[in-house]
Design a protein around this motif. Sequence first.
Motif, PDB file in Angstrom:
ATOM      1  N   SER A 233      38.183  41.574  41.225  1.00 26.31           N
ATOM      2  CA  SER A 233      38.518  40.402  42.041  1.00 26.31           C
ATOM      3  C   SER A 233      38.172  39.106  41.311  1.00 26.31           C
ATOM      4  O   SER A 233      38.917  38.122  41.391  1.00 26.31           O
ATOM      5  CB  SER A 233      37.782  40.462  43.385  1.00 26.31           C
ATOM      6  OG  SER A 233      38.176  41.596  44.120  1.00 26.31           O
ATOM      7  N   ARG A 234      37.050  39.099  40.594  1.00 29.29           N
ATOM      8  CA  ARG A 234      36.680  37.898  39.818  1.00 29.29           C
ATOM      9  C   ARG A 234      37.698  37.623  38.728  1.00 29.29           C
ATOM     10  O   ARG A 234      38.057  36.471  38.470  1.00 29.29           O
ATOM     11  CB  ARG A 234      35.283  38.067  39.221  1.00 29.29           C
ATOM     12  CG  ARG A 234      34.149  37.941  40.224  1.00 29.29           C
ATOM     13  CD  ARG A 234      32.806  37.766  39.532  1.00 29.29           C
ATOM     14  NE  ARG A 234      32.478  38.918  38.707  1.00 29.29           N
ATOM     15  CZ  ARG A 234      31.798  39.975  39.140  1.00 29.29           C
ATOM     16  NH1 ARG A 234      31.400  40.020  40.412  1.00 29.29           N
ATOM     17  NH2 ARG A 234      31.526  40.979  38.338  1.00 29.29           N
ATOM     18  N   GLU A 236      40.805  38.394  38.814  1.00 31.80           N
ATOM     19  CA  GLU A 236      42.006  37.888  39.491  1.00 31.80           C
ATOM     20  C   GLU A 236      41.855  36.411  39.834  1.00 31.80           C
ATOM     21  O   GLU A 236      42.815  35.635  39.738  1.00 31.80           O
ATOM     22  CB  GLU A 236      42.250  38.712  40.752  1.00 31.80           C
ATOM     23  CG  GLU A 236      43.467  38.305  41.540  1.00 31.80           C
ATOM     24  CD  GLU A 236      43.597  39.095  42.822  1.00 31.80           C
ATOM     25  OE1 GLU A 236      44.332  38.637  43.716  1.00 31.80           O
ATOM     26  OE2 GLU A 236      42.968  40.164  42.933  1.00 31.80           O
ATOM     27  N   GLN A 237      40.656  35.990  40.203  1.00 30.07           N
ATOM     28  CA  GLN A 237      40.433  34.602  40.611  1.00 30.07           C
ATOM     29  C   GLN A 237      40.506  33.622  39.448  1.00 30.07           C
ATOM     30  O   GLN A 237      40.854  32.451  39.648  1.00 30.07           O
ATOM     31  CB  GLN A 237      39.076  34.486  41.304  1.00 30.07           C
ATOM     32  CG  GLN A 237      39.016  35.178  42.665  1.00 30.07           C
ATOM     33  CD  GLN A 237      37.613  35.239  43.224  1.00 30.07           C
ATOM     34  OE1 GLN A 237      36.671  34.739  42.611  1.00 30.07           O
ATOM     35  NE2 GLN A 237      37.460  35.868  44.387  1.00 30.07           N
ATOM     36  N   VAL A 238      40.172  34.070  38.246  1.00 30.61           N
ATOM     37  CA  VAL A 238      40.172  33.147  37.104  1.00 30.61           C
ATOM     38  C   VAL A 238      41.558  32.985  36.487  1.00 30.61           C
ATOM     39  O   VAL A 238      41.741  32.178  35.571  1.00 30.61           O
ATOM     40  CB  VAL A 238      39.190  33.616  36.008  1.00 30.61           C
ATOM     41  CG1 VAL A 238      37.792  33.683  36.543  1.00 30.61           C
ATOM     42  CG2 VAL A 238      39.611  34.961  35.419  1.00 30.61           C
ATOM     43  N   ASP A 240      45.095  31.574  35.833  1.00 29.47           N
ATOM     44  CA  ASP A 240      45.745  30.310  36.131  1.00 29.47           C
ATOM     45  C   ASP A 240      47.143  30.557  36.703  1.00 29.47           C
ATOM     46  O   ASP A 240      47.608  31.695  36.816  1.00 29.47           O
ATOM     47  CB  ASP A 240      45.814  29.430  34.880  1.00 29.47           C
ATOM     48  CG  ASP A 240      46.494  30.139  33.715  1.00 29.47           C
ATOM     49  OD1 ASP A 240      47.179  31.159  33.943  1.00 29.47           O
ATOM     50  OD2 ASP A 240      46.350  29.674  32.572  1.00 29.47           O
ATOM     51  N   ARG A 244      49.589  33.979  36.729  1.00 29.31           N
ATOM     52  CA  ARG A 244      50.002  34.632  37.967  1.00 29.31           C
ATOM     53  C   ARG A 244      51.516  34.787  38.054  1.00 29.31           C
ATOM     54  O   ARG A 244      52.019  35.544  38.881  1.00 29.31           O
ATOM     55  CB  ARG A 244      49.493  33.841  39.172  1.00 29.31           C
ATOM     56  CG  ARG A 244      47.993  33.910  39.340  1.00 29.31           C
ATOM     57  CD  ARG A 244      47.541  33.103  40.546  1.00 29.31           C
ATOM     58  NE  ARG A 244      46.098  33.204  40.721  1.00 29.31           N
ATOM     59  CZ  ARG A 244      45.491  34.186  41.373  1.00 29.31           C
ATOM     60  NH1 ARG A 244      46.212  35.147  41.920  1.00 29.31           N
ATOM     61  NH2 ARG A 244      44.183  34.208  41.502  1.00 29.31           N
ATOM     62  N   LYS A 265      45.709  46.179  48.739  1.00 25.79           N
ATOM     63  CA  LYS A 265      45.485  44.935  47.999  1.00 25.79           C
ATOM     64  C   LYS A 265      46.467  44.813  46.836  1.00 25.79           C
ATOM     65  O   LYS A 265      46.961  43.721  46.533  1.00 25.79           O
ATOM     66  CB  LYS A 265      44.042  44.887  47.481  1.00 25.79           C
ATOM     67  CG  LYS A 265      43.678  43.568  46.837  1.00 25.79           C
ATOM     68  CD  LYS A 265      42.235  43.549  46.376  1.00 25.79           C
ATOM     69  CE  LYS A 265      41.282  43.466  47.560  1.00 25.79           C
ATOM     70  NZ  LYS A 265      39.884  43.254  47.114  1.00 25.79           N
TER      71      LYS A 265
END
Length: 373
Positions: A233-234, A236-238, A240, A244, A265
Amino acid sequence: MIRLLILLAILIAGLIAGPLLMNKTGYVLIALGDYTIETTGVVLATLILVLMGLIWCLDWLVRRIARSFGSSKSWFSDRSGRRAQKKASKAWEQLWQGHYGQAGAALAAAVPHAPLPDFPRLAAAYAEHRAGDKDERDRQLKALDQPLAGPAMLLHLGDVEAARKAFDELPAELKDAKSGNALAARLALAEGDMAGLWANIDALSDSDRDKYYQQAFQARLRVASQEGSASLSRLEQVLDKQSRQRPEVLASLALAHGALGEKAKGLDLVMPGIKKDPQPQLLATLPVLTDHESAASTQRQLLKWHHGRDRDPALLACLGGLSQVQGDLREARRYLEAALQLKDEGAWRQRLAEVLTKQGDFQGAVEQYRRLV
């Protein structure tokens, strides 16, 4: 100084000219204790004017002598520098001729007199490296005014281990700077550390970033998958906005979530992209991320979004895979055969062979496997 003397000289000349034009020389009496001086005003003014001229000449002479001594001192101080530069010129010839030990010593001696000291230091470090004296090489590189040039030079020389050690010893503010990130990326590439490259992938040039992006992301994704769902998940969050929008990135992330038992998910990641543009990489994840219960609804959603794309082989293969998950082997076969007529893909042909096997058509399955080979 000279302007003041000229002004005073003009005033005194006026004092001399005035009495002369009036034909009156005037009278001056100067008494100093027992000494007295009697003279005319014109003579006194003339003496003052001559004295000022002598003072000006003396001042000019003193400044000229001072400049001469300064030039002499500069000449003597630069003499050692000129000799070092002469030796440095000879050192370049020795470097080209392969006399690395002599060249390194001469270039190191020229460093204090060079306008850009880092240049002969780098050349001396190169010469010492070729001569096999790594201690002297490292000493020269540590003395560089630009600290990042040291590990960069070691990396250029092919000593990756020494380059990594020198880079790790740099201050944190240098390593976190843009040039430090670029060097860290080059080090990761030289070490083959694709997961480490991911942290500095943006520091590469556009062409290198496109070349190594997928490799670095896949390596970091494997590490995150091993660490667990939170690390995934981390990661995925970073990402840009540009990342994506890459279908291969979203597909890899979705499959990683599915491998960790988070198929829902994974579907949430790929379905918005499929609705907008059904890329083959995204469509290929649906048969893997759906189970028997969700496959029918996912298939209906696809047909609703893209009912007019009956000539899209990737979409047809995806519908065939979803039909297989539901257990509808007849529909799965129909979709997969239609997809293979438009485009020959090994994964689709293997899926068709599995469907034929379950239908009992072993001869057809063998024929599909034969075509795979």
